[in-house]
Design a protein around this motif. Sequence first.
Motif, PDB file in Angstrom:
ATOM      1  N   GLY A  45       0.792  -1.221   0.000  1.00  0.00           N
ATOM      2  CA  GLY A  45       0.000   0.000   0.000  1.00  0.00           C
ATOM      3  C   GLY A  45       0.825   1.272   0.000  1.00  0.00           C
ATOM      4  O   GLY A  45       0.362   2.312   0.502  1.00  0.00           O
TER       5      GLY A  45
ATOM      6  N   ASN B 266      -0.696  -9.290   0.597  1.00  0.00           N
ATOM      7  CA  ASN B 266      -0.730  -7.843   0.779  1.00  0.00           C
ATOM      8  C   ASN B 266      -0.794  -7.552   2.266  1.00  0.00           C
ATOM      9  O   ASN B 266      -1.591  -8.151   3.003  1.00  0.00           O
TER      10      ASN B 266
ATOM     11  N   GLU C  48      -7.292  -1.409   4.900  1.00  0.00           N
ATOM     12  CA  GLU C  48      -6.823  -1.065   3.556  1.00  0.00           C
ATOM     13  C   GLU C  48      -7.397   0.257   3.072  1.00  0.00           C
ATOM     14  O   GLU C  48      -6.872   0.873   2.157  1.00  0.00           O
TER      15      GLU C  48
ATOM     16  N   SER D 193      -5.681  -6.565   7.865  1.00  0.00           N
ATOM     17  CA  SER D 193      -4.382  -5.961   7.584  1.00  0.00           C
ATOM     18  C   SER D 193      -3.525  -6.874   6.710  1.00  0.00           C
ATOM     19  O   SER D 193      -2.416  -6.500   6.330  1.00  0.00           O
TER      20      SER D 193
ATOM     21  N   ARG E 201      -0.907  -4.377   5.358  1.00  0.00           N
ATOM     22  CA  ARG E 201      -1.161  -2.981   5.654  1.00  0.00           C
ATOM     23  C   ARG E 201      -0.873  -2.729   7.135  1.00  0.00           C
ATOM     24  O   ARG E 201      -0.848  -3.668   7.944  1.00  0.00           O
TER      25      ARG E 201
END
Length: 546
Positions: free
Chosen positions: A266, A518, A317, A508, A520
Motif C-alpha cells: 500500500g 498484501n 486497507e 491488515s 497494511r
Amino acid sequence: MAAFSLRGYSGSRKLQSGQRMSAFRRLIAAAVLALAPVTIPAGAAPLVSPLQQSVAEAVHDDATLSTFYKNRDFAPIWIGERSAERREAFFAALAQAGDHGLPAERYDPAAIRAAIAAAETASARGALEVRMTRLLTAYARDLSSGILTPGEIVSDIALEVSPPDVSAILTAFADGNPRAVLEALRPHAVQYDRLLREKRRLEVSRAEGGWGPNISFRAIEPGSTGAAVVALRDRLIRMGYLERTAVATYDAALADAVRAFQSDHGLKIDGVAGPSTIETLNVPLETRLEQVVVGLERQRWMNKPLEPRHILVNLAEQRAYIYDDKKLTFDTDVIVGSEEPDRRTPEFSETMTHMVINPTWYVPRSIAVEEYLPELRRGGARHLDVYSRNGRVDPHRIDFSRYNADNFPFSLRQPPGPRNALGRVKFMFPNRWNIYLHDTPARNLFANQRRTFSHGCVRVARPLEMAYHLLAPQTDTPEAGFDAILRTGDERRVDLKRSIGVHLVYWSVWVEPGGQANYRPDPYGRDQAVMQALRAAGVALTAPRS
C-alpha cells in the motif's frame, strides 16, 4: 436416592411378560437420567453397563452432551466399535491445530493417549470418554468460529460470530466419516486457505533464518551503488521479490522489485526505496506472521455464507469492494474513521436498504458542540441551518457564547448542495452507530496513501459509479435515472429492490488469487490487541511441520 424396582408393576395390573419388560426398560432409562442406582431383579440381564452409567453421570450437567449420549443409549464413541478410527482421525486433526493458529497445547493429544492407556476401570473410561467429547466440541468451536469473542477484546469489533452446531457435528462424527467431519470444521473461504499457505511460507522462511538484518540506510535511489544497495538487494531476495544476484547497483530489476513490494504494502509505487518503503521493509518477519495468525482468527469470525451480492469495506486497507456471486464487480478507495479512539470506524455487518440522493446532513451532536459551536461563537459556520425545538432559527439573533457542550439546545443541519459534507449521495444500512457510506466534497484527501480522516463514516471515492452499480439490477437506465434526481437538487430516497449485505472488516493482510500477500499497517491497534489475546489463550508462533 431411592432405589428403583419393578414392584407394583405386577399384581393388580397383571402385566404380561412383554409389558413387564417394557416397563422395566422405562424404569431403567429413568434411573439413568436421574443418576439413581438401579436395582436389577434377580436373574435379569443388566441393560446399562457400568461404562454407560459412568458416561451418563459425567454428562448430566451438560444439556448438549446429555442429549447426544441419551440418543445413543449412552454408548461411547471413543471406546468400542470404530473407536480406533475416530481416535486416530481426531489425533491427526489435533496435531495440525498449530497450523491453523490455534492453541495447540490446549488439546494435547499426547496427554489424551496417556490417559487412554491408564484408564482401567469403567468409571475412568467413562470420564475419559466424556473428556474427549468435550475436547472435540471445544476444538470444533475454536476452528469453526474462533478462539476469542471479538467484542470482549475490542468493543468496536461488533461482528456477530456464528458458532457451529455442536450436536450435528457430534452426530456426524459418530455416525459418518470422522476425518471428513473434522476437515469440514475449518472455514472454507478462499481467503482462509490462502492465509494458511502464507503462514506456512513465513514459517519456512523463519526457520531458514528469516529476512536478514534490517536496512540501516534512510533512503536509496535508483542508480546508487555500494553497501546500501547490497542491503536492499539481499532483503528483497530473502523476502522473495528478487532472484539471487550479485549486482551491487540499483538497476532496473531492483527498481521493479521495489515497485512490487510497494504495491503489496500500500505504498506509493515509484521504485524508489524512500523512508516509508525502508521502514516497511524493516517490519520483522514475526510481525507479519502475527498478522497472518490474527487474519486466520478474523476469517473464523466471518465463517458464514455471505450474501450473493455484498459490499466488503476493508478498514485497514481503506478500500471497498462489491461482489456478485463471489466475483468482484466494483471497487473504490474510501476514507474511514480517524485514529482517535472515539472516531474509529467499528467492524460489523448489516444490510443496505436504500440510498439518499442530495442528502441533508444532520450534524451529530458531538460534532456540533466540539467543532461547530466554537465557530458559531465567532460568527462562522453559516453554511449550517440552526434548529430549536420549535423549528429553524436565525443564528444572527443567538448569543452562542452563552452555550457550552452541556447546555447547547440547538441542532444543526446542512441542506443539500455542492458543499454538503455528505456530497451527492449516501448509502444507508441502518445500524446503532449511524455509520454509512457517502460522497464527500473533500476530494483531495483521496490522494493520501493512509486515509483515516473521517468521524467514523466511510467516504467513497467513486460514489456515483457505486450508485449506478447498485441500481443496475433494478433499472435499465441507472445513470439516467440517478442523474435526473440529482439535477433537481431535492433530497430523495431511492429504495434498493435487492438488499445488499455490508461487511465492515479490518484485514491488515490478505492474499491475492495468484498467491501474493498484501500487508497494511494496524491503524487502530486492533491486530495488536487480538494477537495479545491469542497469546494469552495459548497461541504460539510455531515452526513448520515437516
